[in-house]
Motif scaffolding. Structure first.
Motif, PDB file in Angstrom:
ATOM      1  N   UNK A  64       0.816  -1.202   0.000  1.00 31.34           N
ATOM      2  CA  UNK A  64       0.000   0.000   0.000  1.00 31.34           C
ATOM      3  C   UNK A  64       0.854   1.259   0.000  1.00 31.34           C
ATOM      4  N   UNK A  65       0.196   2.405  -0.072  1.00 29.19           N
ATOM      5  CA  UNK A  65       0.885   3.690  -0.028  1.00 29.19           C
ATOM      6  C   UNK A  65       1.574   3.896   1.322  1.00 29.19           C
ATOM      7  N   UNK A  66       2.586   4.765   1.386  1.00 26.04           N
ATOM      8  CA  UNK A  66       3.228   5.053   2.676  1.00 26.04           C
ATOM      9  C   UNK A  66       2.235   5.533   3.734  1.00 26.04           C
ATOM     10  N   UNK A  67       1.154   6.169   3.300  1.00 30.27           N
ATOM     11  CA  UNK A  67       0.151   6.683   4.241  1.00 30.27           C
ATOM     12  C   UNK A  67      -0.410   5.561   5.118  1.00 30.27           C
ATOM     13  N   UNK A 136     -11.499  -3.487   5.483  1.00 29.48           N
ATOM     14  CA  UNK A 136     -12.642  -3.127   6.327  1.00 29.48           C
ATOM     15  C   UNK A 136     -12.753  -1.613   6.438  1.00 29.48           C
ATOM     16  N   UNK A 137     -11.644  -0.941   6.724  1.00 29.41           N
ATOM     17  CA  UNK A 137     -11.664   0.516   6.838  1.00 29.41           C
ATOM     18  C   UNK A 137     -11.931   1.150   5.479  1.00 29.41           C
ATOM     19  N   UNK A 138     -11.329   0.614   4.417  1.00 28.48           N
ATOM     20  CA  UNK A 138     -11.578   1.156   3.085  1.00 28.48           C
ATOM     21  C   UNK A 138     -13.063   1.086   2.747  1.00 28.48           C
ATOM     22  N   UNK A 139     -13.689  -0.066   3.039  1.00 25.56           N
ATOM     23  CA  UNK A 139     -15.122  -0.216   2.787  1.00 25.56           C
ATOM     24  C   UNK A 139     -15.922   0.801   3.580  1.00 25.56           C
ATOM     25  N   UNK A 140     -15.538   1.002   4.840  1.00 23.14           N
ATOM     26  CA  UNK A 140     -16.244   1.974   5.683  1.00 23.14           C
ATOM     27  C   UNK A 140     -16.158   3.380   5.106  1.00 23.14           C
ATOM     28  N   UNK A 141     -14.981   3.777   4.648  1.00 30.23           N
ATOM     29  CA  UNK A 141     -14.832   5.128   4.094  1.00 30.23           C
ATOM     30  C   UNK A 141     -15.633   5.280   2.797  1.00 30.23           C
ATOM     31  N   UNK A 162     -10.238  10.221   0.111  1.00 33.94           N
ATOM     32  CA  UNK A 162      -8.781  10.271   0.205  1.00 33.94           C
ATOM     33  C   UNK A 162      -8.278   9.348   1.317  1.00 33.94           C
ATOM     34  N   UNK A 163      -9.016   9.299   2.424  1.00 32.08           N
ATOM     35  CA  UNK A 163      -8.631   8.400   3.514  1.00 32.08           C
ATOM     36  C   UNK A 163      -8.709   6.952   3.055  1.00 32.08           C
ATOM     37  N   UNK A 164      -9.787   6.612   2.352  1.00 37.59           N
ATOM     38  CA  UNK A 164      -9.913   5.248   1.844  1.00 37.59           C
ATOM     39  C   UNK A 164      -8.802   4.895   0.883  1.00 37.59           C
ATOM     40  N   UNK A 190      -9.118  16.747  -7.061  1.00 38.26           N
ATOM     41  CA  UNK A 190      -7.787  17.144  -7.530  1.00 38.26           C
ATOM     42  C   UNK A 190      -6.946  17.719  -6.414  1.00 38.26           C
ATOM     43  N   UNK A 191      -7.546  18.611  -5.633  1.00 36.30           N
ATOM     44  CA  UNK A 191      -6.823  19.192  -4.488  1.00 36.30           C
ATOM     45  C   UNK A 191      -6.517  18.116  -3.455  1.00 36.30           C
ATOM     46  N   UNK A 192      -7.495  17.226  -3.218  1.00 36.49           N
ATOM     47  CA  UNK A 192      -7.297  16.170  -2.227  1.00 36.49           C
ATOM     48  C   UNK A 192      -6.142  15.252  -2.587  1.00 36.49           C
ATOM     49  N   UNK A 193      -6.011  14.911  -3.850  1.00 40.23           N
ATOM     50  CA  UNK A 193      -4.917  14.041  -4.285  1.00 40.23           C
ATOM     51  C   UNK A 193      -3.568  14.735  -4.097  1.00 40.23           C
TER      52      UNK A 193
END
Length: 391
Positions: A64-67, A136-141, A162-164, A190-193
């Motif tokens: 996944x991403x570093x985030x 699970x968290x991705x689905x929730x978001x 963006x969180x998801x 766009x700004x969020x990315x």
């Protein structure tokens, strides 16, 4: 949200089911169960803090991403299994909240409806919870973002998406659909990315962050390659289990064609359906596409399909469409036990990855039938021209 805890037998039963799932999962972790992917998250979090590489760039391990590693730091620094249990508690709370908000999009509104739909969603979430998957968290978001669209809270929707995406990049499908369908979301996404891309630079040196982005890209490339080479619980993995090997080029073309088709269907539905019902279908079509066409769909990834399957099950049950309700429950059970059931009826040497996508194909057919029925009810009856009166 507070309606969930009102004193009603159905609400109490729903809370009890969630607590029971947490107790079982926590018990397995305390007993030393190693069926978990949180070790990858924890290792990536510690490597991030130490300024070391988080990826092996072979398409395995942490993908996944570093985030995602940054988000897992509060759980990684806790002793085992407290951190793993806390991760699952947060995941389930968000999932329950997302399901509750999503179910409110249905015209059926009752505690029994929420319990029925939630039970099916929880069935398909159980394996993900046991593994500690970020799905699970991705689905929730994703579910909460759908609800934010209903309330036209565009800023909240943006940050939820963006969180998801930060937790698991699979949510890119919903992000692209929302960006194409809702004009107020385009510049916000766009700004969020851009903001999302800059966040890791606030926690580590620019050279290190850039290196991790490069390694993530390489890891993503190899992950996609493995998605074509190995067995996975998606449409082409099912066909492969049936002895039909689909060439990579045709797989890619099919994914692109169905992505365009999904977007086109959504454009039409947005014009014909009321906003709440369209959002139900937007999430449902997104979930179906992800299950059947994501190269690396696993059996536990079907957690994403759970809320949609649960909603249609509860609608059929409350509408006393017994055959439809029984079929939805049967599909949920098949998906839940796809590995255990499949290994007894799958030829030797073939992984049991075909039952879940087969069940999803049947659900897709049911969804097409339901959608056609709903659209037909919207068509005005043909006008009757005045008949000439014979004298």
């Amino acid at each position: 949200m507070f309606a969930i805890v009102r004193r009603h037998p159905a609400n109490i039963a729903w809370i009890a089911l969630n607590v029971a799932l947490l107790i079982v999962v926590a018990g397995l972790l305390v007993a030393g169960s190693r069926v978990s992917v949180t070790g990858y998250y924890s290792e990536a979090a510690w490597n991030w803090m130490a300024g070391q590489s988080m990826y092996d760039t072979t398409g395995t391990g942490f993908l996944y991403l570093p985030h995602s590693a940054i988000a897992y730091i509060p759980f990684a620094v806790q002793a085992h299994p407290q951190g793993d249990v806390a991760w699952r508690i947060i995941s389930l709370i968000l999932f329950v909240l997302g399901c509750y908000r999503f179910f409110r999009l249905s015209p059926q509104k009752s505690e029994f409806f929420n319990l029925s739909a939630g039970f099916v969603a929880l069935l398909l979430c159980a394996d993900c919870m046991r593994n500690g998957q970020a799905t699970v968290i991705m689905t929730a978001t994703m579910l909460l973002a759908i609800d934010a669209i209903r309330r036209e809270n565009w800023h909240l929707c943006t940050w939820l998406l963006m969180l998801g995406f930060a937790v698991k990049p699979l949510s890119i499908v919903l992000i692209l659909l929302v960006g194409a369908l809702y004009a107020p979301m385009r510049w916000r996404l766009g700004v969020g990315i851009i903001v999302l891309a800059l966040v890791p630079f606030a926690f580590q040196s620019p050279d290190y962050v850039w290196q991790q982005y490069e390694e993530f890209g390489l890891c993503l490339f190899h992950s996609n390659r493995i998605g074509y080479e190995k067995w996975w619980a998606q449409l082409f993995g099912m066909l492969k289990a049936f002895g039909l090997e689909v060439p990579d080029s045709i797989q890619t073309a099919s994914r692109l064609l169905c992505a365009v088709g999904t977007l086109a269907i959504c454009f039409v539905l947005k014009q014909k359906l009321d906003s709440k019902r369209f959002l139900v279908w937007l999430y449902t079509l997104t979930a179906i596409y992800l299950m059947l066409f994501n190269p690396r769909t696993e059996n536990c990834t079907y957690c994403v399909l759970g809320p949609a399957l649960g909603l249609f099950y509860a609608e059929a049950l409350c509408g006393r469409r017994w055959f439809a309700a029984g079929s939805m429950m049967a599909l949920a059970v098949v998906i839940l036990g796809s590995f255990e059931l499949g290994q007894h009826i799958t030829p030797q040497g073939v992984p049991p990855v075909w039952l879940a996508p087969l069940a999803c194909c049947f659900f897709t057919l049911y969804a097409a039938f339901r959608l056609t029925s709903e659209l037909n009810r919207l068509e005005p009856p043909p006008s009757r021209e005045a008949q000439p009166v014979l004298e």
